[in-house]
Design a protein around this motif. Structure first.
Motif, PDB file in Angstrom:
ATOM      1  N   GLY A  19     -10.218  -5.753 -18.293  1.00  0.00           N
ATOM      2  CA  GLY A  19     -11.443  -6.191 -18.960  1.00  0.00           C
ATOM      3  C   GLY A  19     -11.727  -5.402 -20.220  1.00  0.00           C
ATOM      4  N   LEU A  20     -11.511  -4.088 -20.169  1.00  0.00           N
ATOM      5  CA  LEU A  20     -11.772  -3.224 -21.321  1.00  0.00           C
ATOM      6  C   LEU A  20     -10.938  -3.638 -22.527  1.00  0.00           C
ATOM      7  N   LEU A  21      -9.652  -3.926 -22.297  1.00  0.00           N
ATOM      8  CA  LEU A  21      -8.729  -4.228 -23.392  1.00  0.00           C
ATOM      9  C   LEU A  21      -8.790  -5.687 -23.833  1.00  0.00           C
ATOM     10  N   MET A  22      -9.175  -6.585 -22.933  1.00  0.00           N
ATOM     11  CA  MET A  22      -9.234  -8.003 -23.277  1.00  0.00           C
ATOM     12  C   MET A  22     -10.561  -8.394 -23.925  1.00  0.00           C
ATOM     13  N   GLY A  23     -11.526  -7.471 -23.919  1.00  0.00           N
ATOM     14  CA  GLY A  23     -12.880  -7.817 -24.319  1.00  0.00           C
ATOM     15  C   GLY A  23     -13.040  -8.482 -25.668  1.00  0.00           C
ATOM     16  N   GLY A  24     -12.205  -8.125 -26.641  1.00  0.00           N
ATOM     17  CA  GLY A  24     -12.419  -8.650 -27.983  1.00  0.00           C
ATOM     18  C   GLY A  24     -11.460  -9.735 -28.413  1.00  0.00           C
ATOM     19  N   ILE A  25     -10.577 -10.181 -27.517  1.00  0.00           N
ATOM     20  CA  ILE A  25      -9.525 -11.116 -27.942  1.00  0.00           C
ATOM     21  C   ILE A  25     -10.105 -12.411 -28.488  1.00  0.00           C
ATOM     22  N   PHE A  26     -11.129 -12.958 -27.842  1.00  0.00           N
ATOM     23  CA  PHE A  26     -11.667 -14.251 -28.279  1.00  0.00           C
ATOM     24  C   PHE A  26     -12.247 -14.169 -29.686  1.00  0.00           C
ATOM     25  N   SER A  27     -13.177 -13.245 -29.908  1.00  0.00           N
ATOM     26  CA  SER A  27     -13.813 -13.151 -31.226  1.00  0.00           C
ATOM     27  C   SER A  27     -12.827 -12.692 -32.291  1.00  0.00           C
ATOM     28  N   LEU A  28     -11.951 -11.742 -31.957  1.00  0.00           N
ATOM     29  CA  LEU A  28     -10.954 -11.289 -32.924  1.00  0.00           C
ATOM     30  C   LEU A  28      -9.983 -12.408 -33.275  1.00  0.00           C
ATOM     31  N   GLY A  29      -9.598 -13.196 -32.278  1.00  0.00           N
ATOM     32  CA  GLY A  29      -8.703 -14.318 -32.542  1.00  0.00           C
ATOM     33  C   GLY A  29      -9.325 -15.341 -33.463  1.00  0.00           C
ATOM     34  N   ALA A  38      -8.972 -11.370  -1.504  1.00  0.00           N
ATOM     35  CA  ALA A  38      -9.186 -11.741  -0.103  1.00  0.00           C
ATOM     36  C   ALA A  38      -7.861 -11.952   0.619  1.00  0.00           C
ATOM     37  N   MET A  39      -6.846 -12.394  -0.121  1.00  0.00           N
ATOM     38  CA  MET A  39      -5.530 -12.623   0.468  1.00  0.00           C
ATOM     39  C   MET A  39      -4.704 -11.347   0.595  1.00  0.00           C
ATOM     40  N   THR A  40      -5.110 -10.305  -0.119  1.00  0.00           N
ATOM     41  CA  THR A  40      -4.311  -9.073  -0.127  1.00  0.00           C
ATOM     42  C   THR A  40      -5.066  -7.880   0.461  1.00  0.00           C
ATOM     43  N   SER A  41      -6.296  -8.096   0.955  1.00  0.00           N
ATOM     44  CA  SER A  41      -7.083  -7.006   1.527  1.00  0.00           C
ATOM     45  C   SER A  41      -8.028  -7.578   2.574  1.00  0.00           C
ATOM     46  N   ASP A  42      -8.756  -6.698   3.252  1.00  0.00           N
ATOM     47  CA  ASP A  42      -9.743  -7.126   4.258  1.00  0.00           C
ATOM     48  C   ASP A  42     -11.159  -6.806   3.808  1.00  0.00           C
ATOM     49  N   LEU A  43     -11.412  -6.867   2.507  1.00  0.00           N
ATOM     50  CA  LEU A  43     -12.727  -6.571   1.951  1.00  0.00           C
ATOM     51  C   LEU A  43     -13.727  -7.663   2.321  1.00  0.00           C
ATOM     52  N   SER A  44     -15.012  -7.308   2.383  1.00  0.00           N
ATOM     53  CA  SER A  44     -16.063  -8.271   2.714  1.00  0.00           C
ATOM     54  C   SER A  44     -16.314  -9.202   1.525  1.00  0.00           C
ATOM     55  N   PRO A  45     -16.876 -10.401   1.766  1.00  0.00           N
ATOM     56  CA  PRO A  45     -17.143 -11.340   0.669  1.00  0.00           C
ATOM     57  C   PRO A  45     -18.016 -10.761  -0.445  1.00  0.00           C
ATOM     58  N   SER A  46     -19.016  -9.952  -0.097  1.00  0.00           N
ATOM     59  CA  SER A  46     -19.888  -9.389  -1.127  1.00  0.00           C
ATOM     60  C   SER A  46     -19.144  -8.391  -2.009  1.00  0.00           C
ATOM     61  N   VAL A  47     -18.224  -7.608  -1.409  1.00  0.00           N
ATOM     62  CA  VAL A  47     -17.419  -6.673  -2.197  1.00  0.00           C
ATOM     63  C   VAL A  47     -16.404  -7.431  -3.049  1.00  0.00           C
ATOM     64  N   LEU A  48     -15.857  -8.504  -2.509  1.00  0.00           N
ATOM     65  CA  LEU A  48     -14.918  -9.321  -3.277  1.00  0.00           C
ATOM     66  C   LEU A  48     -15.588  -9.879  -4.533  1.00  0.00           C
ATOM     67  N   ALA A  49     -16.841 -10.324  -4.401  1.00  0.00           N
ATOM     68  CA  ALA A  49     -17.566 -10.853  -5.561  1.00  0.00           C
ATOM     69  C   ALA A  49     -17.744  -9.791  -6.632  1.00  0.00           C
ATOM     70  N   LEU A  50     -17.830  -8.525  -6.226  1.00  0.00           N
ATOM     71  CA  LEU A  50     -18.016  -7.439  -7.193  1.00  0.00           C
ATOM     72  C   LEU A  50     -16.769  -7.190  -8.041  1.00  0.00           C
ATOM     73  N   SER A  51     -15.616  -7.718  -7.622  1.00  0.00           N
ATOM     74  CA  SER A  51     -14.416  -7.572  -8.450  1.00  0.00           C
ATOM     75  C   SER A  51     -14.614  -8.236  -9.806  1.00  0.00           C
ATOM     76  N   ILE A  52     -15.380  -9.343  -9.813  1.00  0.00           N
ATOM     77  CA  ILE A  52     -15.692 -10.006 -11.082  1.00  0.00           C
ATOM     78  C   ILE A  52     -16.603  -9.105 -11.916  1.00  0.00           C
ATOM     79  N   THR A  53     -17.502  -8.404 -11.247  1.00  0.00           N
ATOM     80  CA  THR A  53     -18.399  -7.485 -11.944  1.00  0.00           C
ATOM     81  C   THR A  53     -17.617  -6.364 -12.629  1.00  0.00           C
ATOM     82  N   VAL A  54     -16.615  -5.829 -11.941  1.00  0.00           N
ATOM     83  CA  VAL A  54     -15.797  -4.770 -12.526  1.00  0.00           C
ATOM     84  C   VAL A  54     -15.114  -5.281 -13.787  1.00  0.00           C
ATOM     85  N   PHE A  55     -14.546  -6.480 -13.720  1.00  0.00           N
ATOM     86  CA  PHE A  55     -13.840  -7.057 -14.869  1.00  0.00           C
ATOM     87  C   PHE A  55     -14.786  -7.268 -16.048  1.00  0.00           C
TER      88      PHE A  55
END
Length: 407
Positions: A310-320, A238-255
């Motif tokens: 997200g793809l590369l960090m996915g297993g760090i917790f269980s692998l650790g 939100a601080m680096t773009s003019d995206l709408s709040p609903s699209v901003l929330a989808l960034s978590i979905t991508v991760f």
């Protein structure tokens, strides 16, 4: 065992809901309460302080109540916190109640992770990764639901939906039975010399303390970053773009979508590639992607980097968990509880720190601090490998042989 594994997966699905749900509606929540990012960070911090308390007290509560009753208590606390958030109680009341939900999450994750790593005899690596897949699915689904509800002006309804799912899980744990694995859910004790039942106690040998120390610091940093990065993605973008709040929330979905994909792939890979190699690749992947995100010049590139992070960090917790526990045989329950507790502490403190940084400094400072934590984790990973190898040598076994056993 299949029934127990799927119930554990359902519990981790709910944990994924719980860890991400506040971040997915943080922007409209702050607007509704007329508060700033520091206050939002305080709410997240309070939840993780409760998480920490739940983790730390889990071994004691398990001894008194047994795993089933602890899980029922945990789910009841979590459901109560979701109802409070849905009702939009006064902010100070929420700050007092939200730790109860965090305690429920901490109890749930500690009970089930200790059960899988310490008690199950077969395929513990694959089962642990599978539960993390469902955690990721939960973390993926909540932002999608939140985005839809935000667009319709009913953002707080997400808490009611999640609360209902928790109630369903509570009923299943209350009535289902697990055949030969049922004793694992009751109180455990061993007979003493005089015939009385006493809880089994174990202590770390002095030579294992460096591994415990560096593993604990690693989990402090990792869970802190894992909770901070996705929770603040909408605010950072939100601080680096003019995206709408609903699209901003989808960034978590991508991760979390990428995390889920990475974990699904790992379910099939973990039996073919040793755990240490996968852990090494995941930690280096985290370092590279968080560095690229910090210098990303455009939101489209940022979304691409978020996906690969997200793809590369996915297993760090269980692998650790597996890597550290593998160097400390016979102490899995205690080690798992300690590592999750340190992760909970990191998850409580780093979001608060990030909220303060966003309030007082440029967003670039926040991104560089997150990258610095990834750099620290890379150094800690090498220290973990060094001291784990030393323990293998002292035990007269090679590290590669032990890793194969866990895989």
């Amino acid at each position: 065992m299949r029934k127990l594994v799927w119930m554990a997966c359902l519990a981790y699905l709910l944990a994924g809901f719980g860890h991400i749900i506040i971040g997915s509606v943080l922007e409209p929540m702050m607007d509704a309460y007329q508060l700033d990012y520091r206050d939002g960070g305080q709410l997240i911090m309070n939840q993780f302080l409760g998480f920490l308390v739940g983790v730390l007290f889990a071994p004691l509560v398990i001894k008194v109540l047994g795993r089933r009753l602890v899980l029922l208590l945990a789910l009841a606390l979590f459901a109560a916190s979701q109802l409070s958030l849905f009702l939009m109680l006064p902010w100070n009341v929420l700050l007092a109640i939200i730790p109860l939900g965090g305690a429920g999450l901490g109890l749930t994750e500690t009970v089930l992770a200790g059960l899988i790593i310490g008690k199950l005899k077969e395929k513990k690596a694959s089962i642990m990764v599978l539960t993390e897949v469902f955690f990721g699915v939960g973390a993926l689904a909540v932002p999608v639901l939140s985005a839809l509800l935000i667009a319709n002006g009913n953002w707080n309804m997400v808490f009611l939906v999640v609360g209902a799912a928790v109630v369903v899980s509570f009923c299943l744990w209350l009535f289902l039975r697990f055949d030969e694995h049922e004793p694992l859910l009751t109180k455990e004790a061993v007979a003493g010399a005089d015939g009385d039942e006493r809880p089994l106690k174990a202590r770390y040998p002095k030579t294992s303390l460096p591994l415990v120390l560096f593993g604990s610091i690693f989990f402090f940093c990792y869970v802190g970053v894992e909770m901070t990065f996705p929770n603040y993605l909408p605010s950072i973008l939100a601080m680096t773009s003019d995206l709408s709040p609903s699209v901003l929330a989808l960034s978590i979905t991508v991760f979390w979508g990428a995390m889920t994909i990475g974990r699904m792939i790992m379910v099939f890979v973990v039996g073919k590639v040793n755990v240490a190699t996968l852990f090494l690749l995941a930690v280096f992947g985290q370092l590279a992607t968080l560095g690229l995100f910090a210098i990303s010049p455009h939101y489209i590139i940022s979304f691409i980097v978020i996906f690969f992070a997200g793809l590369l960090m996915g297993g760090i917790f269980s692998l650790g968990l597996l890597v550290v526990n593998e160097g400390l045989p016979g102490l899995e329950d205690r080690t798992t509880s300690l590592l999750i507790a340190m992760g909970g502490l990191g998850g409580a403190l780093l979001p608060r720190l990030t909220g303060s940084l966003l309030d007082h400094y440029s967003v670039q400072v926040t991104l560089l601090v997150i990258f610095a934590f990834a750099l620290v984790m890379t150094a800690l990973m090498f220290l973990i490998f060094h001291f784990r190898k030393r323990l293998f040598t002292e035990a007269g076994k090679g590290g590669s042989e032990r890793i194969s056993e866990v895989s």
